[in-house]
Scaffold this motif. Structure first.
Motif, mmCIF file in Angstrom:
data_model
loop_
_atom_site.group_PDB
_atom_site.id
_atom_site.type_symbol
_atom_site.label_atom_id
_atom_site.label_comp_id
_atom_site.label_asym_id
_atom_site.label_seq_id
_atom_site.Cartn_x
_atom_site.Cartn_y
_atom_site.Cartn_z
ATOM 1 N N GLN A 16 0.829 -1.198 0.000
ATOM 2 C CA GLN A 16 0.000 0.000 0.000
ATOM 3 C C GLN A 16 0.862 1.244 0.000
ATOM 4 O O GLN A 16 1.859 1.318 0.699
ATOM 5 C CB GLN A 16 -0.907 -0.002 1.233
ATOM 6 C CG GLN A 16 -2.006 -1.022 1.143
ATOM 7 C CD GLN A 16 -3.052 -0.799 2.208
ATOM 8 O OE1 GLN A 16 -3.470 0.310 2.453
ATOM 9 N NE2 GLN A 16 -3.453 -1.868 2.859
ATOM 10 N N GLY A 17 0.447 2.212 -0.770
ATOM 11 C CA GLY A 17 1.150 3.485 -0.816
ATOM 12 C C GLY A 17 2.410 3.482 -1.640
ATOM 13 O O GLY A 17 3.107 4.496 -1.705
ATOM 14 N N LEU A 18 2.706 2.376 -2.289
ATOM 15 C CA LEU A 18 3.921 2.308 -3.110
ATOM 16 C C LEU A 18 3.514 2.344 -4.579
ATOM 17 O O LEU A 18 3.167 1.327 -5.157
ATOM 18 C CB LEU A 18 4.702 1.036 -2.785
ATOM 19 C CG LEU A 18 5.235 0.974 -1.352
ATOM 20 C CD1 LEU A 18 5.828 -0.390 -1.055
ATOM 21 C CD2 LEU A 18 6.272 2.072 -1.113
ATOM 22 N N TYR A 19 3.550 3.533 -5.150
ATOM 23 C CA TYR A 19 3.037 3.705 -6.507
ATOM 24 C C TYR A 19 4.124 3.896 -7.547
ATOM 25 O O TYR A 19 3.904 3.688 -8.721
ATOM 26 C CB TYR A 19 2.126 4.942 -6.549
ATOM 27 C CG TYR A 19 0.881 4.817 -5.713
ATOM 28 C CD1 TYR A 19 0.865 5.206 -4.375
ATOM 29 C CD2 TYR A 19 -0.292 4.311 -6.261
ATOM 30 C CE1 TYR A 19 -0.277 5.089 -3.613
ATOM 31 C CE2 TYR A 19 -1.443 4.198 -5.502
ATOM 32 C CZ TYR A 19 -1.424 4.589 -4.186
ATOM 33 O OH TYR A 19 -2.562 4.483 -3.432
ATOM 34 N N GLU A 20 5.307 4.339 -7.106
ATOM 35 C CA GLU A 20 6.308 4.751 -8.080
ATOM 36 C C GLU A 20 6.824 3.567 -8.869
ATOM 37 O O GLU A 20 7.202 2.536 -8.300
ATOM 38 C CB GLU A 20 7.470 5.450 -7.382
ATOM 39 C CG GLU A 20 8.483 6.028 -8.339
ATOM 40 C CD GLU A 20 9.624 6.702 -7.613
ATOM 41 O OE1 GLU A 20 9.461 7.046 -6.425
ATOM 42 O OE2 GLU A 20 10.679 6.883 -8.249
ATOM 43 N N GLN A 21 6.843 3.721 -10.170
ATOM 44 C CA GLN A 21 7.389 2.708 -11.062
ATOM 45 C C GLN A 21 8.675 3.224 -11.677
ATOM 46 O O GLN A 21 8.800 4.405 -11.990
ATOM 47 C CB GLN A 21 6.376 2.352 -12.163
ATOM 48 C CG GLN A 21 5.127 1.674 -11.614
ATOM 49 C CD GLN A 21 4.118 1.321 -12.668
ATOM 50 O OE1 GLN A 21 4.415 1.317 -13.863
ATOM 51 N NE2 GLN A 21 2.909 0.988 -12.249
ATOM 52 N N TYR A 22 9.616 2.310 -11.859
ATOM 53 C CA TYR A 22 10.916 2.646 -12.430
ATOM 54 C C TYR A 22 10.987 2.025 -13.822
ATOM 55 O O TYR A 22 10.749 0.834 -13.976
ATOM 56 C CB TYR A 22 12.037 2.099 -11.539
ATOM 57 C CG TYR A 22 12.032 2.681 -10.151
ATOM 58 C CD1 TYR A 22 11.198 2.169 -9.170
ATOM 59 C CD2 TYR A 22 12.845 3.761 -9.821
ATOM 60 C CE1 TYR A 22 11.173 2.703 -7.891
ATOM 61 C CE2 TYR A 22 12.833 4.300 -8.546
ATOM 62 C CZ TYR A 22 11.988 3.764 -7.586
ATOM 63 O OH TYR A 22 11.959 4.304 -6.336
ATOM 64 N N PHE A 23 11.359 2.842 -14.780
ATOM 65 C CA PHE A 23 11.292 2.421 -16.174
ATOM 66 C C PHE A 23 12.659 2.103 -16.766
ATOM 67 O O PHE A 23 13.673 2.706 -16.405
ATOM 68 C CB PHE A 23 10.649 3.522 -17.031
ATOM 69 C CG PHE A 23 9.169 3.606 -16.867
ATOM 70 C CD1 PHE A 23 8.610 4.321 -15.819
ATOM 71 C CD2 PHE A 23 8.318 2.964 -17.767
ATOM 72 C CE1 PHE A 23 7.223 4.400 -15.662
ATOM 73 C CE2 PHE A 23 6.938 3.038 -17.619
ATOM 74 C CZ PHE A 23 6.402 3.750 -16.558
ATOM 75 N N GLY A 24 12.648 1.166 -17.712
ATOM 76 C CA GLY A 24 13.800 0.922 -18.542
ATOM 77 C C GLY A 24 13.871 1.936 -19.676
ATOM 78 O O GLY A 24 12.965 2.771 -19.820
ATOM 79 N N MET A 56 -12.320 7.543 -8.405
ATOM 80 C CA MET A 56 -11.681 6.593 -7.499
ATOM 81 C C MET A 56 -10.160 6.748 -7.462
ATOM 82 O O MET A 56 -9.500 6.157 -6.614
ATOM 83 C CB MET A 56 -12.022 5.156 -7.921
ATOM 84 C CG MET A 56 -13.498 4.831 -7.880
ATOM 85 S SD MET A 56 -14.171 4.963 -6.218
ATOM 86 C CE MET A 56 -13.363 3.589 -5.415
ATOM 87 N N PHE A 57 -9.615 7.510 -8.390
ATOM 88 C CA PHE A 57 -8.167 7.745 -8.348
ATOM 89 C C PHE A 57 -7.816 8.417 -7.032
ATOM 90 O O PHE A 57 -8.443 9.400 -6.633
ATOM 91 C CB PHE A 57 -7.719 8.645 -9.505
ATOM 92 C CG PHE A 57 -7.706 7.973 -10.844
ATOM 93 C CD1 PHE A 57 -8.069 8.685 -11.980
ATOM 94 C CD2 PHE A 57 -7.319 6.657 -10.998
ATOM 95 C CE1 PHE A 57 -8.050 8.096 -13.238
ATOM 96 C CE2 PHE A 57 -7.304 6.045 -12.244
ATOM 97 C CZ PHE A 57 -7.674 6.769 -13.363
ATOM 98 N N ASP A 58 -6.767 7.902 -6.368
ATOM 99 C CA ASP A 58 -6.424 8.506 -5.090
ATOM 100 C C ASP A 58 -4.945 8.865 -4.990
ATOM 101 O O ASP A 58 -4.474 9.280 -3.929
ATOM 102 C CB ASP A 58 -6.812 7.579 -3.928
ATOM 103 C CG ASP A 58 -5.981 6.312 -3.900
ATOM 104 O OD1 ASP A 58 -5.956 5.658 -2.850
ATOM 105 O OD2 ASP A 58 -5.346 5.987 -4.922
ATOM 106 N N TYR A 59 -4.220 8.685 -6.083
ATOM 107 C CA TYR A 59 -2.802 9.056 -6.066
ATOM 108 C C TYR A 59 -2.410 9.457 -7.479
ATOM 109 O O TYR A 59 -2.822 8.810 -8.452
ATOM 110 C CB TYR A 59 -1.954 7.872 -5.598
ATOM 111 C CG TYR A 59 -0.604 8.267 -5.058
ATOM 112 C CD1 TYR A 59 0.538 8.189 -5.840
ATOM 113 C CD2 TYR A 59 -0.474 8.722 -3.752
ATOM 114 C CE1 TYR A 59 1.768 8.548 -5.338
ATOM 115 C CE2 TYR A 59 0.747 9.089 -3.235
ATOM 116 C CZ TYR A 59 1.867 8.997 -4.031
ATOM 117 O OH TYR A 59 3.081 9.355 -3.514
ATOM 118 N N PHE A 60 -1.610 10.530 -7.559
ATOM 119 C CA PHE A 60 -1.271 11.086 -8.872
ATOM 120 C C PHE A 60 0.234 11.325 -8.938
ATOM 121 O O PHE A 60 0.859 11.723 -7.953
ATOM 122 C CB PHE A 60 -2.023 12.404 -9.092
ATOM 123 C CG PHE A 60 -3.517 12.253 -8.969
ATOM 124 C CD1 PHE A 60 -4.134 12.397 -7.734
ATOM 125 C CD2 PHE A 60 -4.294 11.955 -10.076
ATOM 126 C CE1 PHE A 60 -5.511 12.234 -7.606
ATOM 127 C CE2 PHE A 60 -5.664 11.794 -9.960
ATOM 128 C CZ PHE A 60 -6.272 11.928 -8.734
#
Lengths: 114, 115
Positions: free
Chosen positions: A98-106, B29-33
């Motif tokens: 939860q709360g971990l949204y950041e994605q790292y791209f090639g 429903m989006f909650d993070y940007f």
């Protein structure tokens, strides 16, 4: 630093060929993603994986399949390449939770299908 | 159906001035940007993010504003520098209890900073 590498920067294939795009990440991330980037359409999610041997369809999975046999490696497979699959393909990884949204791209693979 | 839209394909700004990039979304429903920056021949790199419980987040020259009632967010860059010239993508996510947090991306805005 997270490093995501993709096997090829540029690839030219013929219509009907089977194409493999490979992605490797070195940060022990649980999640891996495949996107394609097209002008005017942004990044669109093809498939993603949240664990070894686990996968989920993204928004545009038709014509593609994926394989994740090891945690660090995620492959995108074009079973029979078509000209409308000419695109920039981007792989990404992220941590799970939860709360971990950041994605790292090639750096991306520019695929041309002729 | 494009859930995240960046209606300006390109933006040109003079060096030193403020750059404002806009993004609209349709899914409440989006909650993070997040905002990502992409140089040619490189993958996108994370720039700044904001949770839906906030209306502003600042990091150096970069500030993101969120207006939930309008379903709109913007990225402000002050002052703009030539190195800021890139394509900027807005992305949004719906929180999942488990598994991967998926991102939905906008079409991108190409920012050019003129000397």
């Amino acid at each position: 630093d997270v490093k995501v590498t993709q096997s090829s920067r540029y690839l030219v294939k013929r219509t009907g060929e089977k194409v493999f795009l490979e992605c490797v990440q070195d940060m022990d991330h649980e999640n891996m993603f495949w996107y394609r980037q097209d002008p005017g359409l942004g990044l669109r999610l093809i498939y993603f994986s949240y664990d070894v041997k686990m996968k989920e369809k993204g928004d545009i999975p038709e014509g593609y399949s994926v394989s994740r046999e090891k945690k660090e490696r995620f492959s995108l497979i074009l079973e029979s390449a078509s000209t409308n699959q000419t695109s920039m393909y981007l792989c990404a990884s992220s941590l799970s939770g939860q709360g971990l949204y950041e994605q790292y791209f090639g750096p991306g693979t520019r695929l041309t299908v002729t | 159906d494009q859930q995240v839209k960046q209606n300006s394909p390109s933006l040109s700004v003079q060096e030193g001035r403020i750059s404002i990039l806009n993004c609209d979304y349709t899914n409440s429903m989006f909650d993070y940007f997040l905002w990502y920056k992409k140089y040619p021949a490189e993958g996108p790199t994370f720039l700044i993010s904001i949770s839906s419980i906030k209306d502003k987040n600042e990091d150096g020259r970069f500030t993101v504003f969120l207006n939930k009632s309008a379903k709109h967010l913007s990225l402000h860059i002050v002052p703009s520098q030539p190195g800021d010239s890139a394509v900027y993508f807005c992305a949004a996510s719906v929180r999942r209890i488990q598994g991967a947090q998926k991102l939905v991306f906008g079409q991108g805005t190409r920012l050019t900073i003129n000397p």
